[in-house]
Design a protein around this motif. Structure first.
Motif, PDB file in Angstrom:
ATOM      1  N   GLU A  28       0.835  -1.195   0.000  1.00 41.98           N
ATOM      2  CA  GLU A  28       0.000   0.000   0.000  1.00 41.98           C
ATOM      3  C   GLU A  28       0.875   1.251   0.000  1.00 41.98           C
ATOM      4  N   ILE A  29       0.451   2.259  -0.768  1.00 40.87           N
ATOM      5  CA  ILE A  29       1.034   3.596  -0.676  1.00 40.87           C
ATOM      6  C   ILE A  29       0.067   4.435   0.139  1.00 40.87           C
ATOM      7  N   PHE A  30       0.525   4.870   1.295  1.00 37.31           N
ATOM      8  CA  PHE A  30      -0.335   5.587   2.235  1.00 37.31           C
ATOM      9  C   PHE A  30       0.140   7.024   2.358  1.00 37.31           C
ATOM     10  N   GLY A  31      -0.782   7.964   2.179  1.00 34.05           N
ATOM     11  CA  GLY A  31      -0.472   9.378   2.308  1.00 34.05           C
ATOM     12  C   GLY A  31      -0.894   9.913   3.658  1.00 34.05           C
ATOM     13  N   PHE A  32       0.048  10.541   4.343  1.00 32.00           N
ATOM     14  CA  PHE A  32      -0.194  11.097   5.672  1.00 32.00           C
ATOM     15  C   PHE A  32      -0.200  12.610   5.538  1.00 32.00           C
ATOM     16  N   ALA A 183       6.105  -3.928  -1.103  1.00 33.26           N
ATOM     17  CA  ALA A 183       6.572  -3.046  -0.032  1.00 33.26           C
ATOM     18  C   ALA A 183       5.469  -2.059   0.360  1.00 33.26           C
ATOM     19  N   THR A 184       5.588  -1.530   1.561  1.00 32.78           N
ATOM     20  CA  THR A 184       4.671  -0.514   2.050  1.00 32.78           C
ATOM     21  C   THR A 184       5.365   0.836   1.985  1.00 32.78           C
ATOM     22  N   VAL A 185       4.681   1.833   1.424  1.00 33.83           N
ATOM     23  CA  VAL A 185       5.217   3.192   1.357  1.00 33.83           C
ATOM     24  C   VAL A 185       4.335   4.096   2.208  1.00 33.83           C
ATOM     25  N   PHE A 186       4.950   4.701   3.221  1.00 34.85           N
ATOM     26  CA  PHE A 186       4.264   5.647   4.108  1.00 34.85           C
ATOM     27  C   PHE A 186       4.847   7.017   3.807  1.00 34.85           C
ATOM     28  N   MET A 187       4.020   7.902   3.278  1.00 38.16           N
ATOM     29  CA  MET A 187       4.501   9.172   2.755  1.00 38.16           C
ATOM     30  C   MET A 187       3.755  10.337   3.393  1.00 38.16           C
ATOM     31  N   LEU A 198      -0.966   9.216  -6.308  1.00 42.74           N
ATOM     32  CA  LEU A 198      -0.238   8.012  -5.920  1.00 42.74           C
ATOM     33  C   LEU A 198      -0.932   7.137  -4.896  1.00 42.74           C
ATOM     34  N   CYS A 199      -1.594   7.739  -3.927  1.00 42.37           N
ATOM     35  CA  CYS A 199      -1.917   7.014  -2.695  1.00 42.37           C
ATOM     36  C   CYS A 199      -3.158   6.135  -2.833  1.00 42.37           C
ATOM     37  N   ARG A 201      -4.645   5.014  -0.041  1.00 47.51           N
ATOM     38  CA  ARG A 201      -5.458   5.617   1.025  1.00 47.51           C
ATOM     39  C   ARG A 201      -4.701   6.815   1.584  1.00 47.51           C
ATOM     40  N   VAL A 202      -5.444   7.699   2.229  1.00 47.38           N
ATOM     41  CA  VAL A 202      -4.823   8.824   2.922  1.00 47.38           C
ATOM     42  C   VAL A 202      -5.417   8.931   4.323  1.00 47.38           C
ATOM     43  N   GLY A 203      -4.621   9.470   5.223  1.00 43.35           N
ATOM     44  CA  GLY A 203      -5.088   9.841   6.544  1.00 43.35           C
ATOM     45  C   GLY A 203      -4.791  11.312   6.754  1.00 43.35           C
ATOM     46  N   ILE A 204      -5.724  12.036   7.323  1.00 47.18           N
ATOM     47  CA  ILE A 204      -5.540  13.463   7.578  1.00 47.18           C
ATOM     48  C   ILE A 204      -5.495  13.678   9.080  1.00 47.18           C
ATOM     49  N   ILE A 205      -4.415  14.286   9.536  1.00 53.12           N
ATOM     50  CA  ILE A 205      -4.219  14.556  10.952  1.00 53.12           C
ATOM     51  C   ILE A 205      -4.299  16.062  11.170  1.00 53.12           C
ATOM     52  N   MET A 206      -4.922  16.444  12.275  1.00 51.35           N
ATOM     53  CA  MET A 206      -5.060  17.857  12.614  1.00 51.35           C
ATOM     54  C   MET A 206      -5.019  17.995  14.124  1.00 51.35           C
ATOM     55  N   ARG A 207      -4.145  18.859  14.595  1.00 52.02           N
ATOM     56  CA  ARG A 207      -3.930  19.055  16.032  1.00 52.02           C
ATOM     57  C   ARG A 207      -3.675  17.725  16.742  1.00 52.02           C
TER      58      ARG A 207
END
Length: 252
Positions: A28-32, A183-187, A198-199, A201-207
């Motif tokens: 998985e390509i994961f977008g942070f 392979a796993t890509v954490f970006m 690219l991703c 899935r994505v995760g969005i972080i705030m505060r």
């Protein structure tokens, strides 16, 4: 492949990362994603053992980072947001140095070194000291070094900042190839166009808190905005869209 369980980092009364839980699979390509100061780099530093969590755990490739740090880190390639190059080493020496840190044997080291120098368009500069490299070349060299031990997990913080369009396109292809090989890509990235392209899935972080997680289509459904770009979704979910509208008189 990557498991973050209630991961938390506090500095006094300030919580930089708040009970972050993520599960990211192999291939998985994961977008942070997140605004400045959201907790992205703090999270990555905890994932790499550079910061001790206040609570929670990191599991990389089945190994708990706290209980088995060497086995967990051996699976990972890491490119920080401000990568460092030993400037008195040549490009080839730098790659050999990184390979030796992971115990790569000499025959494998030589084969991978030559392949990565070619791949990252550094072969002509292999015998030149890294201090003579441009910023973009140094970034490519650090990325090549992170791949010398063929990691199962690649963790990168702002990989395309300062890259020219050719370098950025190359990285995209490499990330896709790594994921296709399992392979796993954490970006972590501020480039929402790159994340959207690219991703998986994505995760969005705030505060410090995860406010959205899923495929981009899932986020569109969550926000009730089918057809929106990731940039528009990001602005909406983080509240920045309303702020921009209030400041500039734009429709929201």
């Amino acid at each position: 492949m990557i498991e973050l369980n209630e991961l938390t980092k506090r500095y006094g009364t300030t919580t930089a990362v708040d009970r972050l839980t993520l599960s990211i699979r192999a291939g998985e390509i994961f977008g942070f994603l997140g605004p400045n100061g959201a907790g992205k780099t703090t999270t990555i530093r905890m994932m790499m053992g550079l910061l001790q969590p206040s609570a929670g755990s990191v599991v990389l490739g089945g190994f708990d980072l706290h209980a088995e740090p060497l086995r967990a880190k051996a699976l990972c390639g890491f490119v920080p947001d401000r990568p460092h190059v030993y400037e008195k080493l040549t490009g080839a020496e730098y790659l050999d140095f990184t390979a030796e840190l992971y115990g790569v044997d000499e025959a494998t080291m030589a084969r991978r070194r030559e392949r990565l120098l070619q791949l990252f368009d550094l072969a002509e500069w292999r015998a030149e000291l890294a201090e003579s490299y441009s910023h973009g070349m140094k970034q490519r060299l650090v990325m090549a070094g992170a791949l010398m031990h063929a990691p199962n997990i690649l963790i990168v913080d702002e990989p395309t900042v300062g890259m020219d369009p050719r370098g950025a396109r190359l990285l995209k292809r490499i990330f896709r190839d790594l994921a296709a090989g399992g392979a796993t890509v954490f970006m972590s990235t501020h480039s929402l166009e790159v994340a959207e392209e690219l991703c998986d899935r994505v995760g969005i972080i705030m505060r410090g808190r995860l406010i959205a997680l899923g495929r981009i289509d899932d986020l569109r459904t969550q926000a009730g905005r089918q057809g929106s770009t990731l940039e528009n979704l990001f602005l909406h979910l983080t509240g920045a869209e309303a702020e921009l509208g209030a400041e500039d008189g734009l429709p929201v």
